[in-house]
Design an enzyme around this catalytic site. Sequence first.
Site, PDB file in Angstrom:
ATOM      1  N   ASN A  67      -0.621  -2.220  11.333  1.00  0.00           N
ATOM      2  CA  ASN A  67      -0.708  -1.325  10.178  1.00  0.00           C
ATOM      3  C   ASN A  67      -2.127  -1.363   9.633  1.00  0.00           C
ATOM      4  O   ASN A  67      -2.843  -2.357   9.784  1.00  0.00           O
ATOM      5  CB  ASN A  67       0.268  -1.788   9.085  1.00  0.00           C
ATOM      6  CG  ASN A  67       0.248  -0.877   7.865  1.00  0.00           C
ATOM      7  OD1 ASN A  67       0.196   0.360   7.995  1.00  0.00           O
ATOM      8  ND2 ASN A  67       0.288  -1.453   6.674  1.00  0.00           N
TER       9      ASN A  67
ATOM     10  N   HIS B 139      -3.975  -0.905   5.919  1.00  0.00           N
ATOM     11  CA  HIS B 139      -3.618  -0.888   4.491  1.00  0.00           C
ATOM     12  C   HIS B 139      -4.909  -0.771   3.680  1.00  0.00           C
ATOM     13  O   HIS B 139      -5.885  -1.481   3.952  1.00  0.00           O
ATOM     14  CB  HIS B 139      -2.874  -2.176   4.122  1.00  0.00           C
ATOM     15  CG  HIS B 139      -2.470  -2.220   2.692  1.00  0.00           C
ATOM     16  ND1 HIS B 139      -1.408  -1.486   2.201  1.00  0.00           N
ATOM     17  CD2 HIS B 139      -3.000  -2.866   1.626  1.00  0.00           C
ATOM     18  CE1 HIS B 139      -1.301  -1.691   0.900  1.00  0.00           C
ATOM     19  NE2 HIS B 139      -2.249  -2.524   0.525  1.00  0.00           N
TER      20      HIS B 139
ATOM     21  N   SER C 156      -7.630  -3.230   5.362  1.00  0.00           N
ATOM     22  CA  SER C 156      -7.262  -4.306   6.283  1.00  0.00           C
ATOM     23  C   SER C 156      -6.405  -3.739   7.407  1.00  0.00           C
ATOM     24  O   SER C 156      -5.511  -2.921   7.152  1.00  0.00           O
ATOM     25  CB  SER C 156      -6.421  -5.367   5.548  1.00  0.00           C
ATOM     26  OG  SER C 156      -7.073  -5.816   4.376  1.00  0.00           O
TER      27      SER C 156
ATOM     28  N   ASP D 175       3.048  -5.845   4.127  1.00  0.00           N
ATOM     29  CA  ASP D 175       1.603  -6.092   3.989  1.00  0.00           C
ATOM     30  C   ASP D 175       1.225  -7.573   4.008  1.00  0.00           C
ATOM     31  O   ASP D 175       0.252  -7.979   3.359  1.00  0.00           O
ATOM     32  CB  ASP D 175       1.060  -5.423   2.704  1.00  0.00           C
ATOM     33  CG  ASP D 175       1.267  -3.913   2.696  1.00  0.00           C
ATOM     34  OD1 ASP D 175       1.316  -3.312   3.783  1.00  0.00           O
ATOM     35  OD2 ASP D 175       1.394  -3.338   1.605  1.00  0.00           O
TER      36      ASP D 175
HETATM   37  C1  GAR Z   1      -4.799   5.469   4.410  1.00  0.00           C
HETATM   38  O1  GAR Z   1      -5.690   5.146   3.384  1.00  0.00           O
HETATM   39  C2  GAR Z   1      -3.989   4.243   4.801  1.00  0.00           C
HETATM   40  O2  GAR Z   1      -4.709   3.045   4.744  1.00  0.00           O
HETATM   41  C3  GAR Z   1      -2.906   4.276   3.753  1.00  0.00           C
HETATM   42  O3  GAR Z   1      -2.582   5.633   3.605  1.00  0.00           O
HETATM   43  C4  GAR Z   1      -3.718   6.430   3.920  1.00  0.00           C
HETATM   44  C5  GAR Z   1      -3.314   7.408   4.977  1.00  0.00           C
HETATM   45  O4  GAR Z   1      -4.312   8.354   5.208  1.00  0.00           O
HETATM   46  N1  GAR Z   1      -1.791   3.481   4.122  1.00  0.00           N
HETATM   47  C6  GAR Z   1      -0.995   2.888   3.248  1.00  0.00           C
HETATM   48  O5  GAR Z   1      -1.125   2.982   2.047  1.00  0.00           O
HETATM   49  C7  GAR Z   1       0.112   2.073   3.875  1.00  0.00           C
HETATM   50  N2  GAR Z   1       0.791   1.310   2.888  1.00  0.00           N
HETATM   51  P1  GAR Z   1      -4.270   9.220   6.556  1.00  0.00           P
HETATM   52  O6  GAR Z   1      -2.872   9.829   6.646  1.00  0.00           O
HETATM   53  O7  GAR Z   1      -5.320  10.275   6.317  1.00  0.00           O
HETATM   54  O8  GAR Z   1      -4.574   8.315   7.709  1.00  0.00           O
END
Ligand code: GAR
Length: 198
Positions: A115, A117, A144, A153
């Site tokens: 994942n 995060h 991360s 997480d």
């Molecule tokens: C990213 O910032 C990712 O790190 C986060 O969502 C966004 C997705 O953007 N993930 C989380 O918050 C997971 N808990 P994207 O769809 O443009 O890749």
Amino acid sequence: MSGVNKNIVILISGGGSNMAALVKAAQQGRWSERFGARVACVISNRAEAAGLLLARRQGIDTAVLEHKNFATRAAFDAALMSEIDRHAPVLVLLAGFMRILTPGLVAHYDGRLLNIHPSLLPAFPGLHTHRRAIDMGCKFAGASVHRVTAEVDQGELLDQAVVPVLPDDTPDALAARVLTQEHLMYPRVVEGLLARMD
Ligand code: GAR
């Protein structure tokens, strides 16, 4: 390397910019020639996820499994596992996949599930990471990449990227700064893992 047999499945819920960065890295880094690896499928739990269109434009197989059509989390995860397992992936990459996974699913992909995060874990697991970092007065924020365990997480960190929090930052401005680093870090981690696989 004979044949392309290392499938990667990417799970998304929204914009899919991390997914797009992974797909681009796979193409530009010649992952199929070098590692026999390819992004085999992008799966979303939301039909309206913009990332699905990005993936289709790249000729990547997509699937939609809407969690709201399932009565329980366990039923959704069982269907999700069936869909993922059609591709027998060596890696399952969560890329903005906004679902809490059942311990059964996590165990099923033990060692294969990663994942990304948007915080410097173990700080700020969960949601609204950028707002919380700003409110705490953090001078640095980041993202991360970690292995996924049953606790949200909490898994082993594989890499982190750090950005400054600037005076008068908004959550959106900080998120955009962090995202540029996510797009570099996630492909780098995955490429490193592929390079170490038999
Ligand atoms: C990213 O910032 C990712 O790190 C986060 O969502 C966004 C997705 O953007 N993930 C989380 O918050 C997971 N808990 P994207 O769809 O443009 O890749």
